[in-house]
Design an enzyme around this catalytic site. Structure first.
Site, PDB file in Angstrom:
ATOM      1  N   GLU A 118       0.831  -1.211   0.000  1.00  0.00           N
ATOM      2  CA  GLU A 118       0.000   0.000   0.000  1.00  0.00           C
ATOM      3  C   GLU A 118       0.867   1.263   0.000  1.00  0.00           C
ATOM      4  O   GLU A 118       0.755   2.126   0.870  1.00  0.00           O
ATOM      5  CB  GLU A 118      -0.954  -0.021   1.196  1.00  0.00           C
ATOM      6  CG  GLU A 118      -1.914  -1.200   1.137  1.00  0.00           C
ATOM      7  CD  GLU A 118      -2.950  -1.196   2.256  1.00  0.00           C
ATOM      8  OE1 GLU A 118      -2.908  -0.283   3.099  1.00  0.00           O
ATOM      9  OE2 GLU A 118      -3.805  -2.103   2.270  1.00  0.00           O
ATOM     10  N   GLU A 164      -4.165  -8.931   0.424  1.00  0.00           N
ATOM     11  CA  GLU A 164      -4.673  -8.616   1.764  1.00  0.00           C
ATOM     12  C   GLU A 164      -6.171  -8.445   1.647  1.00  0.00           C
ATOM     13  O   GLU A 164      -6.653  -7.631   0.862  1.00  0.00           O
ATOM     14  CB  GLU A 164      -4.016  -7.345   2.304  1.00  0.00           C
ATOM     15  CG  GLU A 164      -4.475  -6.957   3.706  1.00  0.00           C
ATOM     16  CD  GLU A 164      -3.694  -5.762   4.236  1.00  0.00           C
ATOM     17  OE1 GLU A 164      -2.490  -5.661   3.942  1.00  0.00           O
ATOM     18  OE2 GLU A 164      -4.298  -4.919   4.919  1.00  0.00           O
TER      19      GLU A 164
END
Length: 819
Positions: A430, A503
């Site tokens: 991220e 994720e």
């Protein structure tokens, strides 16, 4: 290797770098060459002027053994600079020193010190000489001590380490200090370089496996040296299976030379989660007169990977889903101070659930974790960075990224590349303001060390143009918190892209905590304790059932990594001190969601009922008021309880006090659990799982009376008397019939006798700010935990007693035995 090719095939034979049974087992750890250097350090919290100097007086410092995390020993502080991300536990500056002697016979050898991880920004001195600085808190590194050492009985050498965890440095609890193992290695001046052996499998058939071994030989003398190098492979019983021909090479002065050798293993046994078979590979370097100069041996697994844009993931020619969880390296009440048994227990608990993969969120794992995954058969997505050039918190690694990224990622890959469990290299999670050029460089640096595995990353903004461009240059595309159309749309738009869920689905819940009514679309509840019913509506509003179904139904999706395997400290808001997105709580006690995944991932029959069955008149329970706020209420009058059953059976029948409440099957619902609305009646609730017309499994919950006694159980009856091995002692608060009371919160006091100590206590309660180093703990929803470490000062019988006012105490014995 291009992600644009359909069918990326990687062949790898892995080397195992961790200890087989214990952190102190240097026989296997570190390639037979490092001796454990963890003992007899001294520590001081706070900055100390001149502490790097040999003559500095450290006589008042605290004596301790490594690994050590000083933050976990401190009190929770709402105003800690660590903030909510760091779990409100201070970091700051700490110093470590160790005084040691070296015999005269070591003179002439090369002597190195290896640190498996120091958090963070460490500086190391030997005898007052600065060896270097390593900002990264997760990578292993080595220093050459040789030029500065003194030898002989009268000589004194001093290692000094300064650690600077300037906070906030992390989005989750990082710990502080020399929290991984330290090793001292003594070698000939001509030797195999640090992380200097790499084995790959060039070919596998039923009849044979061709194994290539690359060896880097380092000559640290002032003259060229000729040496002979050969390799051999033995099976798990030590029987020789193959040896290479010898090669003579000339290594120039102060230089490294590489040699490639090839071996064939007949009728190879392949490594897999079901059978994680390990060979051992050994490289030997000898002088031309046949005197052995150096050797390096380590465990070894042979297996074949395939990532395919249409068929997903395959191992050894068999398609399978990656059924993974993300894991921060947090060991609950032990903090970040690594312990082999504590990590092994975590992997065992996840494997029992049906999990077959771990993502090392979001940095390099401890070498021991990879060893455990190799031995137990658990895939690993080995991740490197949580940030690149742009920081996420004020003092994170972004401060150092530009200068250190290449060195750190290459050293991580070089260290870990031989482990058969590692199936993916992840260059980031991220990433804020990611740059395509940075992604290209990171991939290039990985490939300089290993071309046998794909490179990926984990992105939560895959609708972003730059992120799509980066995904297209990587071998495999990782999607965090996918949205309904991401997978099918991108599979159609990028038909040659390999896709997986890097994720997914934050399943927020607290063990044995239920909020009524079961949430539909609440979003995050306040206070942030979570409900076991939720199953759970987390990031993106996607619950666990929808999430797994989306990954299971698309053949082209390689699999997923759920957030997270275990609860971990930090990343939540006061008064909550841990993130409770875990499938298992801090103590290692499974939550209800554990059994959902077990029902979907495990082949053994599963049936599990929730909630508990203690809802008597006047009992407090939690309900939602408005859209998000949780309030406390009391059970009054008729109370209907939504009952969920997780099962992998064809159908299930529910009974209350022996009366059938009906049979239900998945043909009747689109959900991945079965539901009954049951008017509460104290007694016994039982579910029977039925397959092929037969009852194959059952689960029972009962109404407990008031608690009357303590019941202790341990995860093992024997531990090694090595100062490292652990036993985890569980406390259940039970009634006179032995039923756990899920509302019990009694204060439990522990005592111990024999050659062991209590090193941590916990209960999994995300709002409990008590010390983990105390000798007492309040139970949380009927349970708590004590962690016992055996002494290295002798063996014997260890007796643990738990007592509490108003409850009958209990005692358990554990045998501590010499290794």
């Amino acid at each position: 290797m291009k992600a644009s090719k359909v069918g990326i095939i990687m062949l790898l034979a892995g080397l195992l770098s961790g200890a087989v049974y214990s952190q102190t087992d240097s026989d296997v750890y570190n390639g037979n060459r490092g001796e454990n250097f963890n003992h007899n350090w001294v520590f001081q919290l706070g900055d100390e002027s001149g502490a790097e100097q040999v003559k500095y007086d450290d006589s008042l410092w605290r004596e301790l053994d490594l690994p050590h995390d000083w933050s976990i020993e401190l009190a929770y502080d709402k105003d800690s600079p660590a903030g909510d991300g760091g779990g409100y536990l201070d970091g700051g500056i700490g110093w470590y020193r160790k005084t040691f002697k070296l015999p005269m016979e070591d003179k002439g050898k090369k002597i190195y010190i290896q640190f498996d991880g120091v958090y963070m920004d460490s500086y190391v001195w030997i005898n007052g000489h600065l060896l270097g600085n390593r900002p990264n808190g997760y990578n292993s590194f080595e220093y050459d001590l040789t030029p500065y050492l003194s030898f002989g009985e009268q000589a004194r050498n001093v290692i000094a380490v300064k650690v600077n965890n300037k906070q906030p440095s992390s989005r989750w609890y990082s710990g502080s200090g020399i929290y991984r193992n330290v090793w001292l290695t003594k070698l000939s001046p001509v030797h195999i370089a640090y992380c200097g052996m790499f084995a790959t499998t060039a070919e596998i058939t039923d009849e044979t496996a061709v194994v290539n071994v690359s060896v880097d030989v380092l000559n640290e003398t002032e003259a060229a040296e000729s040496v002979i190098v050969y390799t051999e492979i033995t099976d798990s019983n030590g029987v020789l299976k193959s040896s290479s021909s010898s090669k003579e090479i000339n290594v120039q002065a102060i230089s490294t030379a590489n040699v490639d050798l090839s071996l064939e293993v007949a009728a190879p046994r392949l490594w897999s989660p079901a059978e994680p078979y390990l060979y051992q590979v050994k490289a030997i370097v000898s002088s031309v007169n046949s005197d052995r100069v150096d050797s390096f041996s380590t465990k070894y697994g042979i297996r074949q990977l395939e990532f395919d844009a249409n068929k997903g993931f395959s191992l050894n020619g068999k398609r399978m889903k990656i059924k993974g969880t993300c894991m921060h390296p947090c060991l609950g009440c032990l903090g970040r101070a690594i312990n082999y048994r504590a990590m092994e227990r975590q992997v065992e608990i996840l494997k029992e659930m049906g999990c077959n993969a771990i993502r090392t969120a979001h940095n390099a794992p401890a070498p021991e974790m990879l060893d455990i995954c190799n031995r137990l058969g658990m895939f690993v997505m080995d991740e490197t960075f949580d940030c690149w050039e742009t920081r996420k918190v004020k003092y994170d690694y972004a401060r150092f990224f530009t200068e250190w990224a290449q060195r750190d990622i290459r050293s991580q890959v070089r260290r870990d590349r031989n482990n058969p469990c590692v199936i993916l290299w992840s260059i980031g999670n991220e990433i804020y303001s990611p740059k395509v050029e940075t992604a290209k460089n990171l991939k290039k640096w990985v490939k300089l060390e290993d071309t046998t595995r794909p490179v990926t990353w984990a992105s939560n903004v895959m609708n972003d143009k730059t992120c799509q461009e980066i995904a297209s240059i990587l071998d495999v595309a990782g999607y965090n918190y996918w949205r309904n159309t991401y997978y099918p749309d991108d599979h159609k738009k990028y038909p040659e892209r390999v896709i997986f869920g890097s994720e997914t689905c934050a399943t927020r819940s607290s063990r044995e905590t239920y909020v009524f009514p079961p949430s539909k679309d609440y979003g995050n509840l306040e206070p942030d304790i979570g409900s076991e019913y939720n199953n759970s509506f987390g990031a993106g509003g996607i619950n666990a059932e929808t999430d797994w179904n989306e990954h299971a139904r698309h053949d082209y999706v390689a699999g997923l990594f759920v957030w997270t395997g275990f609860d971990y400290l930090g990343e939540n808001g006061w008064p909550t001190i841990n993130n409770n997105d875990g499938i298992v709580d801090r103590c290692g006690f499974p939550k209800d969601i554990y059994y959902f995944y077990k029902s979907q991932w495990d082949s053994k029959p599963v049936a599990h009922i929730l909630p508990h069955w203690n809802w008597n008149e006047g009992d407090e329970y939690l309900r939602v008021e408005g859209k998000r706020n949780i309030v406390s209420a009391k059970v009054t009058g008729s109370f209907t309880v939504p009952v969920y059953v997780y099962t992998n059976c064809e159908k299930a029948e529910l009974f209350l006090n022996s009366k059938s409440l009906g049979v239900k099957s998945y043909e009747d619902t689109k959900k991945l659990h079965l539901e009954w609305d049951v008017p509460f009646e104290a007694g016994t609730l039982k579910v029977v799982g039925i397959s092929d017309g037969l009852a194959v499994v059952e689960d029972v919950v009962k109404t407990a009376d008031e608690p009357t006694q303590i019941r202790l159980s341990a995860d093992r009856s024997c531990t090694k008397a090595d100062g490292e091995d652990l036993a985890f002692v569980k406390v259940d608060i039970v009634d006179s019939k032995g039923e756990i009371n899920p509302r019990a919160c009694n204060k439990i006091i522990f005592s111990i006798s024999g050659p062991a100590t209590i090193i941590g206590v916990d209960n999994g309660n995300s709002m409990d700010h008590s010390s983990y180093k105390a000798k007492s703990r309040d139970a949380f929803n009927g349970k708590c935990l004590a962690v016992i470490r055996g002494s290295d000062n002798g063996s014997g019988r260890v007796t643990i007693t738990a007592s509490s006012d108003g409850l009958a105490s209990d005692t358990i014995e554990i045998l501590s035995i010499e290794r």
